[in-house]
Design a protein around this motif. Sequence first.
Motif, PDB file in Angstrom:
ATOM      1  N   GLU A 124       0.716  -1.147  -0.152  1.00 54.10           N
ATOM      2  CA  GLU A 124       0.293   0.020   0.180  1.00 54.10           C
ATOM      3  C   GLU A 124       0.697   1.224  -0.100  1.00 54.10           C
ATOM      4  N   THR A 125       0.251   2.668  -0.496  1.00 59.30           N
ATOM      5  CA  THR A 125       1.153   3.657  -0.390  1.00 59.30           C
ATOM      6  C   THR A 125       0.664   4.225   0.896  1.00 59.30           C
ATOM      7  N   LEU A 440       0.924   0.399 -12.262  1.00 65.29           N
ATOM      8  CA  LEU A 440       1.916   0.650 -12.484  1.00 65.29           C
ATOM      9  C   LEU A 440       3.328   1.354 -12.454  1.00 65.29           C
ATOM     10  N   THR A 441       2.925   2.235 -11.871  1.00 71.43           N
ATOM     11  CA  THR A 441       3.611   3.711 -11.341  1.00 71.43           C
ATOM     12  C   THR A 441       3.835   3.327  -9.967  1.00 71.43           C
ATOM     13  N   GLY A 442       2.321   3.223  -8.927  1.00 73.80           N
ATOM     14  CA  GLY A 442       2.337   3.372  -7.557  1.00 73.80           C
ATOM     15  C   GLY A 442       2.760   1.588  -6.850  1.00 73.80           C
ATOM     16  N   TYR A 443       2.781   0.696  -7.552  1.00 70.18           N
ATOM     17  CA  TYR A 443       3.306  -0.734  -7.222  1.00 70.18           C
ATOM     18  C   TYR A 443       4.611  -0.926  -7.578  1.00 70.18           C
ATOM     19  N   TYR A 444       5.097  -1.122  -8.955  1.00 71.98           N
ATOM     20  CA  TYR A 444       5.940  -1.366  -9.308  1.00 71.98           C
ATOM     21  C   TYR A 444       7.407  -0.187  -9.961  1.00 71.98           C
ATOM     22  N   ARG A 445       6.339   1.136  -9.025  1.00 70.52           N
ATOM     23  CA  ARG A 445       7.944   2.162  -8.990  1.00 70.52           C
ATOM     24  C   ARG A 445       8.761   2.431 -10.027  1.00 70.52           C
ATOM     25  N   ALA A 446      10.093   2.231  -9.823  1.00 73.82           N
ATOM     26  CA  ALA A 446      11.581   2.701 -10.449  1.00 73.82           C
ATOM     27  C   ALA A 446      10.657   1.762 -12.551  1.00 73.82           C
ATOM     28  N   ALA A 447      10.155   0.616 -12.182  1.00 75.27           N
ATOM     29  CA  ALA A 447      10.263  -0.467 -12.769  1.00 75.27           C
ATOM     30  C   ALA A 447       9.042  -0.597 -14.072  1.00 75.27           C
ATOM     31  N   ASP A 452       5.024  -1.684 -18.271  1.00 73.17           N
ATOM     32  CA  ASP A 452       4.613  -1.367 -19.278  1.00 73.17           C
ATOM     33  C   ASP A 452       5.043  -2.176 -20.895  1.00 73.17           C
ATOM     34  N   ASP A 453       5.811  -2.105 -20.651  1.00 73.23           N
ATOM     35  CA  ASP A 453       6.121  -2.800 -22.029  1.00 73.23           C
ATOM     36  C   ASP A 453       6.100  -3.899 -22.411  1.00 73.23           C
TER      37      ASP A 453
END
Length: 492
Positions: A124-125, A440-447, A452-453
């Motif tokens: 969670e954030t 994708l941004t919140g869960y995987y962050r830098a990845a 997404d690719d």
Amino acid sequence: MLLASHRTSDVRIVIPGSADPAERYAAEELQRYVERMAQVQLPVVPAGAGLADSAIFVGASKDAAGRFPECLSGADGKLTGESYVLKTRGRQILLAGGTPRATLYAVYDLLERLGVRWWTPSEETVPFSPALRVPELDVRVDPPLIYRATWYRNAMDADWQARMRLDAGTMAPVYLQPRHGGMERFARDHSGHTYAQLVPTERYFDAHPEYFSEVGGVRLRHMNQLCPTHPDVAAIGAETAARWLDETPGCNLVSVTQNDHNNWCTCKTCAAMIEKTGAPSGPALHLANEVARRIERTHPRALVDTFAYAWTEQAPRGIEAHPKVLVRLAPIGNCFGHSIRTCPSNERCREAVRNWARLARHLFVWHYVTDFFHYMTPFPNLPPMEDDIHFYLEHKVKGIFMQGNGNSLGGDMAELKSYLICRLLWDPARRAATVREEFLTGYYRAAAPAVDDYVRLFETAFSQAGPQAHLFLYRTLWDNLDAYLAKPVLRK
């Protein structure tokens, strides 16, 4: 409204004096997450306990109604079901719903507006805010679906499902508790393929083989269905259904649904009804109608559920569903890579949804979101999902269950799909692309860009494979080795 600043606050959380477990839990959740965000614990107090000017009213107490009469009193302000309001006025906030569960949802709505996200049961954030402010709010939420469920092993956590506003548990061993506001359950948790339990073969076949399906002139002991036109079957089925409802207090759904194979009855009476109605669903709907007619006397709020699935998917002619019959469409033969509206392989589903919408007052859908042949196979079904939900809503559907990989952890993008499904079932007006980017941004962050690719690689390859490529539940691997699962794609 400034809720907290530099670890101090004069705000209290006010709950009704005789608060329901879900209202108390809602206050505790609000208290817990505010403390994590602002490092200050807001006290929870009962209504009437010497209130200060600064308060968050959780639930429809008398004090809340006195301060927000336009939201909680009179015909215009009356809240029902899972509807709720979020309203600010000066140094006061109202978070209240038509039921205690809806009040809990109002709290989660506010927390999300403050930046909290529940990506999975374990991730969670919770943003840190030394000066935590609540914007001005005047919001009413009326969810369009009354039944929302999914089936992913990684999502089988009652607290997470409540936070994501799932309210049902078809097939899942997840029980939303009183603190979550309960759940929409099928009686005795028999949520599908119940003919075998309604009129058990081992109990009745020897003395009454006529209760069971006749195929090729033979009454079947094994792999059978019921004989839906036999009056005793309706009487026994209704008795069993009523007992299941009695054994599941507060439950108003009972399943009268075919076993999960073919062999529908073709006895003389059933065959005549199939001929008259144009489909094997005619006798099945007849049985559901007869059960509903019988149990309506003792369980007037109960809905009798029947399937539109496999051999009953196509709607019959000349027969309507009883007002207390719920029809659950399960388009297991669909292509899930293209939308219901456009794919030639989904014409059968389009026709079924439109016709059943004319015959039944109550419609649910059992939709599929994974490759049943191999759960790990990339299954690029996200692009049409948003429009499929809208198609169902346009045809009176009020409940949706999305069956993914509930048998094992993992599976194709299970975390993303679970989150996206929950978001779209609660608020179909959301754009799937926006929810997807958020996750994708919140869960995987830098990845996130790499993940997404990866997802888009298969979606693009599938879209370029031509009209002959489809996503069917049991044939994806070998049907698509020359399409989106071609070796160059897999190498990349």
